[in-house]
Design a protein around this motif. Structure first.
Motif, PDB file in Angstrom:
ATOM      1  N   GLY A   4      55.154  41.046  35.001  1.00 16.44           N
ATOM      2  CA  GLY A   4      53.820  40.334  35.121  1.00 16.44           C
ATOM      3  C   GLY A   4      53.620  39.334  36.511  1.00 16.44           C
ATOM      4  N   GLN A   5      54.742  38.910  36.783  1.00 15.43           N
ATOM      5  CA  GLN A   5      54.721  38.373  37.957  1.00 15.43           C
ATOM      6  C   GLN A   5      54.881  39.121  39.085  1.00 15.43           C
ATOM      7  OE1 GLN A   5      57.537  34.679  38.297  1.00 15.43           O
ATOM      8  NE2 GLN A   5      57.582  34.459  36.136  1.00 15.43           N
ATOM      9  N   ARG A   6      55.492  40.203  38.964  1.00 13.29           N
ATOM     10  CA  ARG A   6      55.662  41.052  40.157  1.00 13.29           C
ATOM     11  C   ARG A   6      53.938  41.717  40.340  1.00 13.29           C
ATOM     12  NH1 ARG A   6      60.455  42.804  37.927  1.00 13.29           N
ATOM     13  NH2 ARG A   6      59.670  44.530  36.964  1.00 13.29           N
ATOM     14  N   ALA A   7      53.482  42.004  39.359  1.00 15.46           N
ATOM     15  CA  ALA A   7      51.993  42.505  39.434  1.00 15.46           C
ATOM     16  C   ALA A   7      51.016  41.538  39.881  1.00 15.46           C
ATOM     17  CB  ALA A   7      51.709  42.860  37.898  1.00 15.46           C
ATOM     18  N   ALA A   8      51.452  40.285  39.621  1.00 17.64           N
ATOM     19  CA  ALA A   8      50.566  39.173  40.099  1.00 17.64           C
ATOM     20  C   ALA A   8      50.476  39.102  41.427  1.00 17.64           C
ATOM     21  CB  ALA A   8      50.742  37.759  39.482  1.00 17.64           C
ATOM     22  N   VAL A   9      51.974  39.062  42.089  1.00 18.10           N
ATOM     23  CA  VAL A   9      52.391  38.983  43.539  1.00 18.10           C
ATOM     24  C   VAL A   9      51.394  39.974  44.418  1.00 18.10           C
ATOM     25  CG1 VAL A   9      53.949  39.287  45.184  1.00 18.10           C
ATOM     26  CG2 VAL A   9      54.329  37.855  43.475  1.00 18.10           C
ATOM     27  N   GLU A  10      51.764  41.423  43.795  1.00 17.81           N
ATOM     28  CA  GLU A  10      51.145  42.181  44.544  1.00 17.81           C
ATOM     29  C   GLU A  10      49.720  42.584  44.556  1.00 17.81           C
ATOM     30  OE1 GLU A  10      52.111  44.675  46.561  1.00 17.81           O
ATOM     31  OE2 GLU A  10      54.047  44.093  46.365  1.00 17.81           O
ATOM     32  N   ASN A  11      48.694  41.931  43.545  1.00 20.08           N
ATOM     33  CA  ASN A  11      47.550  41.537  43.198  1.00 20.08           C
ATOM     34  C   ASN A  11      47.083  40.591  44.192  1.00 20.08           C
ATOM     35  OD1 ASN A  11      45.475  42.717  40.999  1.00 20.08           O
ATOM     36  ND2 ASN A  11      44.888  40.784  41.818  1.00 20.08           N
ATOM     37  N   CYS A  12      47.740  39.560  44.300  1.00 18.49           N
ATOM     38  CA  CYS A  12      47.453  38.440  45.546  1.00 18.49           C
ATOM     39  C   CYS A  12      47.707  39.461  46.794  1.00 18.49           C
ATOM     40  CB  CYS A  12      48.546  37.427  45.319  1.00 18.49           C
ATOM     41  SG  CYS A  12      48.333  36.506  44.128  1.00 18.49           S
ATOM     42  N   LEU A  13      48.666  40.118  47.197  1.00 17.12           N
ATOM     43  CA  LEU A  13      48.741  40.632  48.409  1.00 17.12           C
ATOM     44  C   LEU A  13      47.706  41.626  48.693  1.00 17.12           C
ATOM     45  CD1 LEU A  13      52.663  41.084  48.297  1.00 17.12           C
ATOM     46  CD2 LEU A  13      51.290  39.781  49.970  1.00 17.12           C
ATOM     47  N   GLU A  16      33.099  49.301  47.499  1.00 15.44           N
ATOM     48  CA  GLU A  16      33.028  48.585  48.826  1.00 15.44           C
ATOM     49  C   GLU A  16      33.526  47.350  48.745  1.00 15.44           C
ATOM     50  OE1 GLU A  16      28.581  50.704  50.141  1.00 15.44           O
ATOM     51  OE2 GLU A  16      28.814  48.880  48.851  1.00 15.44           O
ATOM     52  N   VAL A  17      33.525  46.682  47.734  1.00 12.81           N
ATOM     53  CA  VAL A  17      33.932  45.123  47.609  1.00 12.81           C
ATOM     54  C   VAL A  17      35.453  45.269  47.267  1.00 12.81           C
ATOM     55  CG1 VAL A  17      31.655  44.215  47.105  1.00 12.81           C
ATOM     56  CG2 VAL A  17      33.244  44.846  45.061  1.00 12.81           C
ATOM     57  N   MET A  18      35.987  46.432  46.781  1.00 11.77           N
ATOM     58  CA  MET A  18      37.190  46.350  46.412  1.00 11.77           C
ATOM     59  C   MET A  18      37.933  46.731  47.587  1.00 11.77           C
ATOM     60  SD  MET A  18      36.937  48.517  42.660  1.00 11.77           S
ATOM     61  CE  MET A  18      38.674  48.074  42.045  1.00 11.77           C
ATOM     62  N   LEU A  58      44.537  41.347  47.622  1.00 13.69           N
ATOM     63  CA  LEU A  58      43.157  40.634  48.086  1.00 13.69           C
ATOM     64  C   LEU A  58      43.479  39.773  49.463  1.00 13.69           C
ATOM     65  CD1 LEU A  58      42.665  38.883  44.479  1.00 13.69           C
ATOM     66  CD2 LEU A  58      41.400  40.702  45.880  1.00 13.69           C
ATOM     67  N   LEU A  59      44.716  39.244  49.567  1.00 14.57           N
ATOM     68  CA  LEU A  59      44.902  38.577  50.720  1.00 14.57           C
ATOM     69  C   LEU A  59      44.913  39.683  52.331  1.00 14.57           C
ATOM     70  CD1 LEU A  59      47.683  36.168  50.033  1.00 14.57           C
ATOM     71  CD2 LEU A  59      45.452  35.585  50.488  1.00 14.57           C
ATOM     72  N   PHE A 114      38.366  37.705  46.938  1.00 14.22           N
ATOM     73  CA  PHE A 114      39.422  37.385  47.850  1.00 14.22           C
ATOM     74  C   PHE A 114      39.139  36.142  48.618  1.00 14.22           C
ATOM     75  CE2 PHE A 114      37.483  39.895  51.677  1.00 14.22           C
ATOM     76  CZ  PHE A 114      36.463  39.378  51.736  1.00 14.22           C
ATOM     77  N   ASP A 115      38.330  35.083  48.065  1.00 15.62           N
ATOM     78  CA  ASP A 115      38.245  33.821  48.456  1.00 15.62           C
ATOM     79  C   ASP A 115      38.809  32.876  47.681  1.00 15.62           C
ATOM     80  OD1 ASP A 115      37.199  32.137  50.321  1.00 15.62           O
ATOM     81  OD2 ASP A 115      35.488  31.815  49.268  1.00 15.62           O
ATOM     82  N   PHE A 116      39.470  33.379  46.440  1.00 17.14           N
ATOM     83  CA  PHE A 116      40.057  32.723  45.234  1.00 17.14           C
ATOM     84  C   PHE A 116      39.344  31.531  44.937  1.00 17.14           C
ATOM     85  CE2 PHE A 116      43.149  35.057  47.845  1.00 17.14           C
ATOM     86  CZ  PHE A 116      43.885  35.554  46.659  1.00 17.14           C
TER      87      PHE A 116
END
Length: 395
Positions: free
Chosen positions: A55-64, A121-123, A66-67, A179-181
């Motif tokens: 789950g943490q790996r998935a969260a990291v890649e999700n953050c990446l 478009e937003v993704m 968006l960033l 992506f503005d968190f």
């Protein structure tokens, strides 16, 4: 978006993830000096969930995801004169959740005179679609994402059948803030094993609407000019909303608050269970009741609710004859409503039955409060907007 761990996937630590996003793109400008601190708060929330290593790996890649999208988005504004785009007389559908706003938005979106945001478009907003020649692979990519979402949250199609539009679906305005968190919506975080985070992240309405407008400029650049057709929840932010879009036109649906609250509870609880694997229905009911009370209070107290740029309609009238209600909105603001618009809306209704994936079931018992007392509490709201107590057959 690929959440498979990479050799250089950093740990769930904010500064390491920020640095990795910059390394992957070769870019450094997040478009807001406050973004890193805001991102750190989002990571603190992710840590508090108690996810396992996967789950943490998935969260990291999700953050990446968006960033890096954000870094590329702001780089586009340096490459092209996107900031010069004029957003002229946009149309917004609004109202409380579960008030028919998504159907309203869908019908407005088929008018050939307008343009709507699409999930693909937003993704994946970079580069601007208007500079891409030939087929754009991003819609197919978002289609695959949505097949994954629908497989994981298949029950969502009952309360929100519009998800079958996949990447061509219609996001709410709040999705532009992913992506503005500022928000952690399921349509941005579905791969991460956590519930819905509906609060706790810093809000700055003026900054959020600036970013929303920047997204519209990005997606309008290099394309045929049409007015935008959008949907979001703006009742508590009308000052900043109209400061950003002074020529906007809003159509606002109003429904019996007790039914709104019950429907919200059922939908959010089911989503939470699908995302996190468990749910506390009583806690969700308490949370959604509190949020609804605050939102209805904001509507009742905000002086701009009576602004002439807002057209109020009753949910019961909209459900009875949606095209007639929309025609009345168009007439008020001198918007053309020709045969092609009428046909497009009626064809949509004929081809997209609201219960095509089954009935969405909820009852007012889910609220866990005295229903007669709630009806009395919300009587001033119903009286102001001419709403009847909604009688529904027990299921």
């Amino acid at each position: 978006m690929n959440t498979n761990a990479k050799p250089n996937t950093p740990p769930l630590e904010a500064d390491a993830i920020l640095a990795e996003a910059q390394a992957r793109t070769g870019l450094s400008d997040f478009g807001d000096p406050g973004l890193p601190d805001r991102f750190r708060l989002a990571v603190d929330h992710l840590k508090s969930v108690g996810m396992d290593a996967a789950g943490q790996r998935a969260a990291v890649e999700n953050c990446l995801w968006l960033l890096t999208s954000r870094l590329e988005f702001f780089e586009d504004r340096k490459r092209y004169p996107i900031g010069d785009e004029v957003i002229d007389k946009p149309v917004f559908a609004t109202g409380e959740p579960r008030c028919g706003t998504t159907l309203l938005h869908a019908l407005l979106s088929v008018d050939p005179n307008g343009r709507s945001l699409r999930f693909w478009e937003v993704m994946y907003p970079s580069p601007p679609p208007g500079v891409v020649e030939g087929d754009d692979p991003r819609q197919a990519r978002a289609d695959d994402d949505w097949r994954e979402i629908n497989a994981k949250l298949d029950f969502w199609l009952k309360s929100h059948p519009y998800n079958d539009m996949l990447g061509a679906g219609l996001p709410e305005d709040e999705r532009t803030w992913a992506f503005d968190f500022r928000v952690m919506t399921p349509t941005a975080w579905w791969r991460v094993p956590m519930g819905m985070n509906v609060g706790g992240l810093p809000a700055d309405p003026a900054a959020q609407y600036r970013l929303h407008k920047a997204m519209l400029q990005q997606l309008q650049y290099g394309r045929e000019k049409k007015y935008w057709v959008l949907k979001g929840f703006h009742n508590a932010r009308l000052d900043d909303f109209f400061a950003t879009y002074p020529d906007a036109r809003i159509i606002w649906t109003h429904r019996d608050p007790v039914q709104v609250i019950a429907s919200r509870i059922a939908m959010v609880a089911e989503l939470t269970e699908g995302l996190a694997g468990h749910v506390d229905w009583a806690a969700i009911a308490k949370q959604q009741l509190a949020m609804s009370r605050a939102s209805f209070a904001a509507t009742m107290s905000h002086p701009l609710v009576d602004d002439p740029r807002i057209h109020h309609v009753r949910y019961q009238d909209f459900v009875a004859d949606p095209v007639a209600v929309i025609r009345g909105f168009y007439a008020r603001y001198d918007m053309p409503f020709g045969p092609e618009t009428d046909t497009a809306m009626r064809d949509y209704l004929a081809s997209n039955k609201g219960d095509r994936y089954g009935k969405f079931v909820y009852t007012t018992d889910m609220i866990g409060e005295d229903i007669a007392a709630l009806h009395a509490e919300f009587a001033p709201y119903r009286e102001r907007f001419g709403i009847d107590v909604e009688q529904r057959r027990a299921r």
